[in-house]
Design a protein around this motif. Structure first.
Motif, PDB file in Angstrom:
ATOM      1  N   ILE A  15       0.887  -1.157  -0.085  1.00  0.00           N
ATOM      2  CA  ILE A  15       0.171  -0.143  -0.076  1.00  0.00           C
ATOM      3  C   ILE A  15       0.739   1.365  -0.066  1.00  0.00           C
ATOM      4  N   LEU A  16       2.011   1.197   0.697  1.00  0.00           N
ATOM      5  CA  LEU A  16       2.676   2.316   0.758  1.00  0.00           C
ATOM      6  C   LEU A  16       3.665   2.742  -0.372  1.00  0.00           C
ATOM      7  N   TYR A  17       4.561   1.644  -0.971  1.00  0.00           N
ATOM      8  CA  TYR A  17       5.027   1.944  -2.112  1.00  0.00           C
ATOM      9  C   TYR A  17       4.651   2.902  -3.193  1.00  0.00           C
ATOM     10  N   PRO A  18       3.423   2.452  -3.607  1.00  0.00           N
ATOM     11  CA  PRO A  18       2.799   3.202  -4.768  1.00  0.00           C
ATOM     12  C   PRO A  18       2.913   4.663  -4.316  1.00  0.00           C
ATOM     13  N   MET A  19       2.410   4.863  -3.173  1.00  0.00           N
ATOM     14  CA  MET A  19       2.495   6.490  -2.552  1.00  0.00           C
ATOM     15  C   MET A  19       3.556   7.023  -2.663  1.00  0.00           C
ATOM     16  N   LEU A  20       4.747   6.260  -2.305  1.00  0.00           N
ATOM     17  CA  LEU A  20       5.914   6.848  -2.580  1.00  0.00           C
ATOM     18  C   LEU A  20       6.567   7.290  -3.878  1.00  0.00           C
ATOM     19  N   LEU A  21       6.190   6.495  -4.845  1.00  0.00           N
ATOM     20  CA  LEU A  21       6.424   6.527  -6.173  1.00  0.00           C
ATOM     21  C   LEU A  21       5.674   7.876  -6.661  1.00  0.00           C
ATOM     22  N   THR A  22       4.434   7.972  -6.306  1.00  0.00           N
ATOM     23  CA  THR A  22       3.639   9.181  -6.773  1.00  0.00           C
ATOM     24  C   THR A  22       4.344  10.372  -5.962  1.00  0.00           C
ATOM     25  N   LEU A  24       7.449  10.966  -4.998  1.00  0.00           N
ATOM     26  CA  LEU A  24       8.631  10.991  -5.850  1.00  0.00           C
ATOM     27  C   LEU A  24       8.765  11.409  -7.389  1.00  0.00           C
ATOM     28  N   ASN A  25       7.551  11.033  -7.750  1.00  0.00           N
ATOM     29  CA  ASN A  25       7.338  11.553  -9.452  1.00  0.00           C
ATOM     30  C   ASN A  25       6.952  13.092  -9.319  1.00  0.00           C
ATOM     31  N   ARG A  26       6.061  13.446  -8.595  1.00  0.00           N
ATOM     32  CA  ARG A  26       5.736  14.758  -8.368  1.00  0.00           C
ATOM     33  C   ARG A  26       7.283  15.694  -8.013  1.00  0.00           C
ATOM     34  N   ASP A  27       7.782  15.357  -7.054  1.00  0.00           N
ATOM     35  CA  ASP A  27       9.011  15.889  -6.663  1.00  0.00           C
ATOM     36  C   ASP A  27       9.800  16.002  -8.057  1.00  0.00           C
ATOM     37  N   LEU A  28      10.110  14.892  -8.752  1.00  0.00           N
ATOM     38  CA  LEU A  28      11.152  14.800 -10.065  1.00  0.00           C
ATOM     39  C   LEU A  28      10.612  15.811 -10.848  1.00  0.00           C
ATOM     40  N   GLN A  29       9.227  15.907 -11.110  1.00  0.00           N
ATOM     41  CA  GLN A  29       9.009  17.051 -12.067  1.00  0.00           C
ATOM     42  C   GLN A  29       9.235  18.335 -11.389  1.00  0.00           C
ATOM     43  N   ILE A  30       9.063  18.592 -10.364  1.00  0.00           N
ATOM     44  CA  ILE A  30       9.477  20.062  -9.764  1.00  0.00           C
ATOM     45  C   ILE A  30      11.123  20.331  -9.875  1.00  0.00           C
ATOM     46  N   PHE A  31      11.556  19.154  -9.387  1.00  0.00           N
ATOM     47  CA  PHE A  31      13.079  19.475  -9.590  1.00  0.00           C
ATOM     48  C   PHE A  31      13.682  19.734 -11.041  1.00  0.00           C
ATOM     49  N   GLN A  32      13.030  19.010 -12.032  1.00  0.00           N
ATOM     50  CA  GLN A  32      13.468  18.945 -13.408  1.00  0.00           C
ATOM     51  C   GLN A  32      13.095  20.418 -13.772  1.00  0.00           C
ATOM     52  N   ARG A  33      12.102  21.428 -13.201  1.00  0.00           N
ATOM     53  CA  ARG A  33      11.718  22.597 -13.663  1.00  0.00           C
ATOM     54  C   ARG A  33      12.398  23.727 -12.677  1.00  0.00           C
ATOM     55  N   ALA A  34      13.037  23.310 -11.938  1.00  0.00           N
ATOM     56  CA  ALA A  34      13.663  24.127 -10.743  1.00  0.00           C
ATOM     57  C   ALA A  34      14.724  24.800 -11.320  1.00  0.00           C
ATOM     58  N   PRO A  35      15.092  26.183 -10.757  1.00  0.00           N
ATOM     59  CA  PRO A  35      16.340  26.974 -11.173  1.00  0.00           C
ATOM     60  C   PRO A  35      17.624  26.519 -10.316  1.00  0.00           C
ATOM     61  N   PHE A  36      17.594  25.360  -9.836  1.00  0.00           N
ATOM     62  CA  PHE A  36      18.945  25.130  -9.292  1.00  0.00           C
ATOM     63  C   PHE A  36      20.238  25.069 -10.347  1.00  0.00           C
ATOM     64  N   LYS A  37      21.487  25.452  -9.713  1.00  0.00           N
ATOM     65  CA  LYS A  37      22.577  25.403 -10.445  1.00  0.00           C
ATOM     66  C   LYS A  37      22.924  24.030 -10.942  1.00  0.00           C
ATOM     67  N   THR A  39      20.856  20.681 -11.159  1.00  0.00           N
ATOM     68  CA  THR A  39      19.738  19.722 -11.193  1.00  0.00           C
ATOM     69  C   THR A  39      20.020  18.531 -11.158  1.00  0.00           C
ATOM     70  N   GLN A  40      20.761  18.132 -11.997  1.00  0.00           N
ATOM     71  CA  GLN A  40      21.081  16.822 -12.432  1.00  0.00           C
ATOM     72  C   GLN A  40      21.375  15.781 -11.123  1.00  0.00           C
ATOM     73  N   PRO A  41      21.977  16.127  -9.952  1.00  0.00           N
ATOM     74  CA  PRO A  41      22.114  15.124  -8.992  1.00  0.00           C
ATOM     75  C   PRO A  41      20.743  14.886  -8.405  1.00  0.00           C
ATOM     76  N   TYR A  42      20.000  15.980  -8.144  1.00  0.00           N
ATOM     77  CA  TYR A  42      18.646  15.561  -7.545  1.00  0.00           C
ATOM     78  C   TYR A  42      17.750  14.779  -8.385  1.00  0.00           C
ATOM     79  N   VAL A  43      17.743  15.105  -9.790  1.00  0.00           N
ATOM     80  CA  VAL A  43      17.114  14.327 -10.492  1.00  0.00           C
ATOM     81  C   VAL A  43      17.439  12.859 -10.517  1.00  0.00           C
ATOM     82  N   LEU A  44      18.797  12.584 -10.689  1.00  0.00           N
ATOM     83  CA  LEU A  44      19.434  11.287 -10.622  1.00  0.00           C
ATOM     84  C   LEU A  44      19.172  10.362  -9.360  1.00  0.00           C
ATOM     85  N   TRP A  45      19.230  11.316  -8.283  1.00  0.00           N
ATOM     86  CA  TRP A  45      18.826  10.628  -6.745  1.00  0.00           C
ATOM     87  C   TRP A  45      17.576  10.227  -6.879  1.00  0.00           C
TER      88      TRP A  45
END
Length: 125
Positions: A15-22, A24-37, A39-45
């Motif tokens: 029950i818990l793991y699909p929630m985690l995937l959801t 993390l997927n939302r966070d991944l989309q945010i990191f991909q658009r974020a103006p970090f110097k 970005t790739q290390p966060y995306v890869l992690w």
């Protein structure tokens, strides 16, 4: 509940793991658009953690099939979520507090950030 402790842990993780995937997927989309110097290390992690969780979820599904355990989402209320659980032919509806599920997801994500503890923690969920 008709499930053994080991089966209950499988059910909880299933029950818990699909929630985690959801999450993390939302966070991944945010990191991909974020103006970090950098970005790739966060995306890869995040992608690596998602891959680990997906592989673990695949193993959980195999174990559940071998133990004749089935779980399906039934209904969501304002403060609880219901799941249909079938263990070796015995059926029951289990209610989980949405707050509890959220807290468990947050705690598991914290453990993911401390990767060495994640490997130990996932067997305790």
């Amino acid at each position: 509940m008709y499930a053994t402790k080991e089966e209950s842990l499988l059910i909880d993780r299933f029950i818990l793991y699909p929630m985690l995937l959801t999450i993390l997927n939302r966070d991944l989309q945010i990191f991909q658009r974020a103006p970090f110097k950098f970005t790739q290390p966060y995306v890869l992690w995040i992608e690596n953690r998602m891959r680990e969780i997906s592989l673990e979820l695949h193993q959980i599904r195999k174990e559940m099939k071998a133990k004749n355990v089935k779980v399906s989402f039934h209904r969501r209320y304002e403060d609880t979520s219901e799941y249909n659980i079938i263990v070796r032919g015995y059926h029951e509806v289990i209610k989980y507090s949405n707050l509890h599920l959220r807290n468990q997801a947050e705690l598991t994500l914290q453990k993911l950030f401390l990767d060495h503890e994640w490997k130990e923690y996932k067997s305790d969920i």
